[in-house]
Design a protein around this motif. Structure first.
Motif, PDB file in Angstrom:
ATOM      1  N   UNK B  31       0.838  -1.208   0.000  1.00 58.66           N
ATOM      2  CA  UNK B  31       0.000   0.000   0.000  1.00 58.66           C
ATOM      3  C   UNK B  31       0.870   1.254   0.000  1.00 58.66           C
ATOM      4  N   UNK B  32       1.934   1.229   0.815  1.00 54.97           N
ATOM      5  CA  UNK B  32       2.820   2.399   0.905  1.00 54.97           C
ATOM      6  C   UNK B  32       3.499   2.697  -0.425  1.00 54.97           C
ATOM      7  N   UNK B  33       3.817   1.619  -1.171  1.00 55.24           N
ATOM      8  CA  UNK B  33       4.540   1.839  -2.429  1.00 55.24           C
ATOM      9  C   UNK B  33       3.673   2.579  -3.445  1.00 55.24           C
ATOM     10  N   UNK B  34       2.356   2.612  -3.208  1.00 52.41           N
ATOM     11  CA  UNK B  34       1.450   3.336  -4.109  1.00 52.41           C
ATOM     12  C   UNK B  34       1.163   4.754  -3.614  1.00 52.41           C
ATOM     13  N   UNK B  35       1.845   5.151  -2.543  1.00 47.84           N
ATOM     14  CA  UNK B  35       1.542   6.467  -1.970  1.00 47.84           C
ATOM     15  C   UNK B  35       2.720   7.417  -2.100  1.00 47.84           C
ATOM     16  N   UNK B  36       2.392   8.673  -2.314  1.00 49.78           N
ATOM     17  CA  UNK B  36       3.420   9.701  -2.263  1.00 49.78           C
ATOM     18  C   UNK B  36       3.618  10.074  -0.799  1.00 49.78           C
ATOM     19  N   UNK B  41      -0.586  14.797   4.909  1.00 45.90           N
ATOM     20  CA  UNK B  41      -0.555  13.335   4.972  1.00 45.90           C
ATOM     21  C   UNK B  41      -0.274  12.729   3.607  1.00 45.90           C
ATOM     22  N   UNK B  42       0.249  11.488   3.557  1.00 43.96           N
ATOM     23  CA  UNK B  42       0.559  10.851   2.285  1.00 43.96           C
ATOM     24  C   UNK B  42      -0.675  10.735   1.403  1.00 43.96           C
ATOM     25  N   UNK B  43      -0.489  10.851   0.083  1.00 40.16           N
ATOM     26  CA  UNK B  43      -1.630  10.715  -0.833  1.00 40.16           C
ATOM     27  C   UNK B  43      -1.422   9.532  -1.761  1.00 40.16           C
ATOM     28  N   UNK B  44      -2.550   8.967  -2.165  1.00 39.78           N
ATOM     29  CA  UNK B  44      -2.561   7.814  -3.070  1.00 39.78           C
ATOM     30  C   UNK B  44      -2.115   8.278  -4.449  1.00 39.78           C
ATOM     31  N   UNK B  48       3.910   7.622  -8.693  1.00 36.48           N
ATOM     32  CA  UNK B  48       5.023   8.440  -8.235  1.00 36.48           C
ATOM     33  C   UNK B  48       6.245   7.588  -7.887  1.00 36.48           C
ATOM     34  N   UNK B  49       6.054   6.473  -7.214  1.00 33.36           N
ATOM     35  CA  UNK B  49       7.207   5.630  -6.869  1.00 33.36           C
ATOM     36  C   UNK B  49       7.567   4.640  -7.970  1.00 33.36           C
ATOM     37  N   UNK B  50       6.523   3.991  -8.510  1.00 36.44           N
ATOM     38  CA  UNK B  50       6.803   2.961  -9.528  1.00 36.44           C
ATOM     39  C   UNK B  50       7.289   3.595 -10.821  1.00 36.44           C
ATOM     40  N   UNK B  51       6.810   4.812 -11.124  1.00 38.46           N
ATOM     41  CA  UNK B  51       7.322   5.521 -12.291  1.00 38.46           C
ATOM     42  C   UNK B  51       8.767   5.933 -12.089  1.00 38.46           C
ATOM     43  N   UNK B  52       9.060   6.380 -10.871  1.00 39.39           N
ATOM     44  CA  UNK B  52      10.400   6.853 -10.577  1.00 39.39           C
ATOM     45  C   UNK B  52      11.412   5.706 -10.656  1.00 39.39           C
ATOM     46  N   UNK B  53      11.004   4.539 -10.162  1.00 42.06           N
ATOM     47  CA  UNK B  53      11.925   3.405 -10.108  1.00 42.06           C
ATOM     48  C   UNK B  53      12.397   3.032 -11.510  1.00 42.06           C
ATOM     49  N   UNK B  54      11.525   3.204 -12.511  1.00 44.51           N
ATOM     50  CA  UNK B  54      11.901   2.857 -13.880  1.00 44.51           C
ATOM     51  C   UNK B  54      12.965   3.806 -14.425  1.00 44.51           C
ATOM     52  N   UNK B  55      12.927   5.034 -13.952  1.00 43.02           N
ATOM     53  CA  UNK B  55      13.835   6.044 -14.510  1.00 43.02           C
ATOM     54  C   UNK B  55      15.062   6.305 -13.641  1.00 43.02           C
ATOM     55  N   UNK B  56      15.102   5.664 -12.473  1.00 41.15           N
ATOM     56  CA  UNK B  56      16.125   6.001 -11.485  1.00 41.15           C
ATOM     57  C   UNK B  56      17.425   5.230 -11.756  1.00 41.15           C
ATOM     58  N   UNK B  57      18.430   5.932 -12.289  1.00 36.00           N
ATOM     59  CA  UNK B  57      19.701   5.264 -12.633  1.00 36.00           C
ATOM     60  C   UNK B  57      20.363   4.655 -11.398  1.00 36.00           C
ATOM     61  N   UNK B  58      20.267   5.356 -10.258  1.00 38.87           N
ATOM     62  CA  UNK B  58      20.903   4.846  -9.032  1.00 38.87           C
ATOM     63  C   UNK B  58      20.283   3.526  -8.605  1.00 38.87           C
ATOM     64  N   UNK B  59      18.954   3.404  -8.813  1.00 35.99           N
ATOM     65  CA  UNK B  59      18.300   2.136  -8.483  1.00 35.99           C
ATOM     66  C   UNK B  59      18.830   1.007  -9.360  1.00 35.99           C
ATOM     67  N   UNK B 248      13.964   9.675   4.359  1.00 34.88           N
ATOM     68  CA  UNK B 248      12.610   9.516   4.932  1.00 34.88           C
ATOM     69  C   UNK B 248      11.547   9.537   3.836  1.00 34.88           C
ATOM     70  N   UNK B 249      11.734   8.667   2.827  1.00 29.65           N
ATOM     71  CA  UNK B 249      10.717   8.519   1.793  1.00 29.65           C
ATOM     72  C   UNK B 249      10.240   7.075   1.816  1.00 29.65           C
ATOM     73  N   UNK B 250       9.270   6.802   2.712  1.00 32.98           N
ATOM     74  CA  UNK B 250       8.841   5.422   2.933  1.00 32.98           C
ATOM     75  C   UNK B 250       8.182   4.817   1.702  1.00 32.98           C
ATOM     76  N   UNK B 251       7.465   5.653   0.930  1.00 32.60           N
ATOM     77  CA  UNK B 251       6.775   5.137  -0.248  1.00 32.60           C
ATOM     78  C   UNK B 251       7.761   4.572  -1.251  1.00 32.60           C
TER      79      UNK B 251
END
Lengths: 335, 279
Positions: B31-36, B41-44, B48-59, B248-251
């Motif tokens: 659930x957290x991975x789908x939240x910003x 408070x965090x929003x659904x 934001x996270x799954x899109x970022x992971x695709x583009x994140x060279x460091x990942x 501190x970016x739990x999502x």
């Protein structure tokens, strides 16, 4: 016979250098803990112990309150081992001895978590325990509400016609709770338990130890069931049978499990690092880890810390090898 | 007390903890991975996270480093552990106690303690350079740092796996070897035809454990090399720690956690498919 001699010789010629290489890091750790910085970094490397152990210990104690950290480690690890033994043996006994509704599902659920990486749960665990412990309360309330709904549905089962749709009721209740209940409760409860920097913060999440349950179940399964049946016929209560008959019979196995549990708690780093920030509450690995990588530290002192956290177990290992090995092979090879 | 309630009472204390600290977090992580979580408070916001992971060279660097350790260190270690187990099981071996202690001792050593030791050993003025007559700065060289991590992991975990394999070896019925001896099979043939096939479930178990362990490697790269130089030894575990607990970016950290979980599941399934069926 001659061939066996040469084979044996080849075996020892292969194994001896490898064994010495394997012991080298441990020996050097001991040696370094007894030398000043200048000696550790000089060539040739010192290979025999020196006389600076106490001076290094004093340095370590000055850099971080290491004796207190050792005490914390002992307290956390012992308490964890004790509680975990109680929980896992109770659960293992239930899975081994009784037939009940949901047994297969619950047991597969517990065992399935063995292949799930710890990272999958570490962030929510941290949110539960450290960041906003109110979530913990929200979950307890939620579980109560959900449990109430489940009990209500179970009661309704007795009215004909509804039983076919019972699973749908459970599912709706669970989903409603997850997507609406938890966030709403999180918002509503705005105070904090502040579990960080307590022993409980370290101990509680680790108590969900499915390997221990599996291990204890295997051992309770191997007991002669007729003995337990006889006690039941004599009118002993289930708890009495468990504590007075079943538990004493699996004590050697529990000793093996206890060693592994204690060692895992003793050496744990990531979780205590996350929930223990107060210097006086840190466990030994966290205290030691906080020094590594800093520029102005006494490496001799760090080696003293490594020795103090390792040597007791090396000595124990010499005497209790059998139990260590039993604990390690518990998960895999028994079938 | 009705007899039907007894098993549930035995299970209750464990199940409460299990539900709170394992069952629920597995779900909450998703659930957290789908939240910003960078807003309060965090929003659904699933993208934001799954899109970022695709583009994140460091990942992708972290993923590559982790898989690199996986394909180099794990086979190396398991081969060495099998050899050790065979040697320790041999009738010809003398001073068995000494050899067992030498290889099994690392089993009790904590990651922090041995990370500190290996950091010292591979220091430019350390014992390894002194012994080899080098002046190589292991920890500041991308390849060198990776070598140190792999050496450290192999030192720590080979004996552990050898214990499990040794137990497996001792479970193989002696009659199999006696029959093979009578049929005139060479030791080499016996190894390939009897030992290895009998060890398959045990080796599979070690492989699964090692893969899960490698996927969540954190303490060693964190303390020996701090993920460096650059991102050369940043593993998924180190990257998750940085994103989750330093930024501190739990999502986003939860999304990384789920990649690790999915990888573990995929590897487990592949292994079951390839090796799981017993003849």
């Amino acid at each position: 016979m001659k061939r066996r001699f040469w084979q044996g010789l080849a075996l020892h010629l292969f194994l001896t250098p490898l064994a010495l290489l394997w012991l080298a890091p441990l020996w050097l750790m001991l040696v370094f803990s007894t030398h000043p910085e200048t000696a550790i970094f000089s060539t040739p490397t010192p290979l025999l112990p020196g006389d600076r152990f106490w001076a290094n210990l004093q340095n370590l104690q000055a850099d971080t309150n290491f004796l207190r950290a050792l005490f914390n480690s002992v307290a956390v690890s012992s308490l964890y081992t004790l509680l975990s033994l109680v929980l896992t043996s109770l659960a293992g006994y239930a899975f081994a001895r009784f037939q009940f509704f949901g047994k297969g599902l619950l047991f597969s659920l517990v065992i399935a978590t063995l292949t799930i990486p710890y990272f999958a749960v570490v962030i929510p665990q941290f949110i539960l325990v450290a960041r906003e412990a109110k979530t913990l309360l929200a979950l307890f309330i939620g579980m109560g509400v959900f449990g109430g709904v489940a009990v209500l549905l179970a009661w309704l089962r007795f009215s004909p016609g509804l039983s076919r749709w019972l699973w749908l009721g459970y599912l709706t209740a669970a989903l409603a709770y997850l997507f609406w209940g938890v966030p709403a409760l999180r918002e509503a409860l705005s105070f904090d338990f502040r579990l960080t920097n307590t022993y409980w913060a370290v101990i509680l999440p680790a108590l969900a130890n499915s390997l221990g349950v599996f291990f204890m179940r295997q051992n309770f399964l191997s007991l002669p069931q007729s003995l337990l049946e006889a006690a039941r016929i004599d009118g002993a209560s289930e708890l009495r049978i468990f504590f007075r008959i079943a538990l004493p019979l699996v004590l050697p196995a529990m000793a093996a499990l206890a060693i592994i549990l204690f060692l895992s708690a003793w050496n744990d780093y990531l979780w205590p690092l996350l929930v223990l920030s107060d210097k006086n509450m840190q466990t030994a690995p966290v205290a030691l880890g906080s020094l590594i990588g800093l520029t102005r530290v006494s490496w001799g002192g760090i080696m003293v810390g490594a020795v103090l956290t390792t040597l007791p177990f090396l000595i124990l290992f010499l005497f209790l090898q059998r139990y260590f090995i039993a604990g390690i092979t518990a998960g895999g090879v028994k079938d | 007390m009705k007899p039907g309630a007894t098993p549930y009472l035995f299970l209750l204390p464990y199940l409460v903890i299990f539900a709170l600290f394992w069952a629920w977090p597995i779900l909450d992580s998703l659930l957290l991975s789908f939240q910003n979580t960078r807003v309060y408070p965090p929003v659904w916001d699933p993208g934001v996270n799954w899109g970022r992971i695709l583009r994140d060279a460091a990942f992708w660097d972290a993923l590559r480093n982790t898989l690199l350790i996986l394909v180099i260190q794990v086979p190396l270690m398991l081969a060495l552990a099998t050899m050790l187990a065979l040697a320790l099981n041999s009738q010809l071996l003398r001073a068995r106690g000494f050899f067992r202690f030498a290889f099994f001792a690392p089993v009790v050593v904590g990651a922090v303690a041995y990370s500190a030791v290996f950091r010292l050993l591979f220091n430019p003025n350390g014992a390894v350079n002194a012994a080899l007559g080098l002046e190589f700065n292991w920890l500041f060289d991308p390849v060198g740092a990776m070598v140190v991590i792999i050496v450290a992991l192999t030192w720590r975990w080979t004996g552990y796996n050898a214990i499990i394999i040794l137990a497996g070896l001792q479970n193989i019925p002696k009659e199999l070897y006696e029959a093979a001896e009578i049929d005139g099979a060479s030791p080499w043939q016996q190894f390939w035809r009897i030992t290895l096939p009998s060890l398959r479930p045990v080796l599979l178990f070690c492989l699964v454990l090692s893969i899960i362990g490698t996927l969540q490697l954190f303490t060693e790269p964190w303390l020996i090399t701090n993920g460096g130089p650059g991102t050369a030894t940043t593993t998924l575990g180190v990257y998750l720690y940085r994103q989750g607990f330093q930024n501190i970016n739990f999502g986003y950290a939860s999304a990384i956690a789920y990649v690790i979980t999915l990888l573990a599941l995929v590897f487990s399934l592949i292994q079951l498919r390839m090796f799981g069926r017993e003849p």
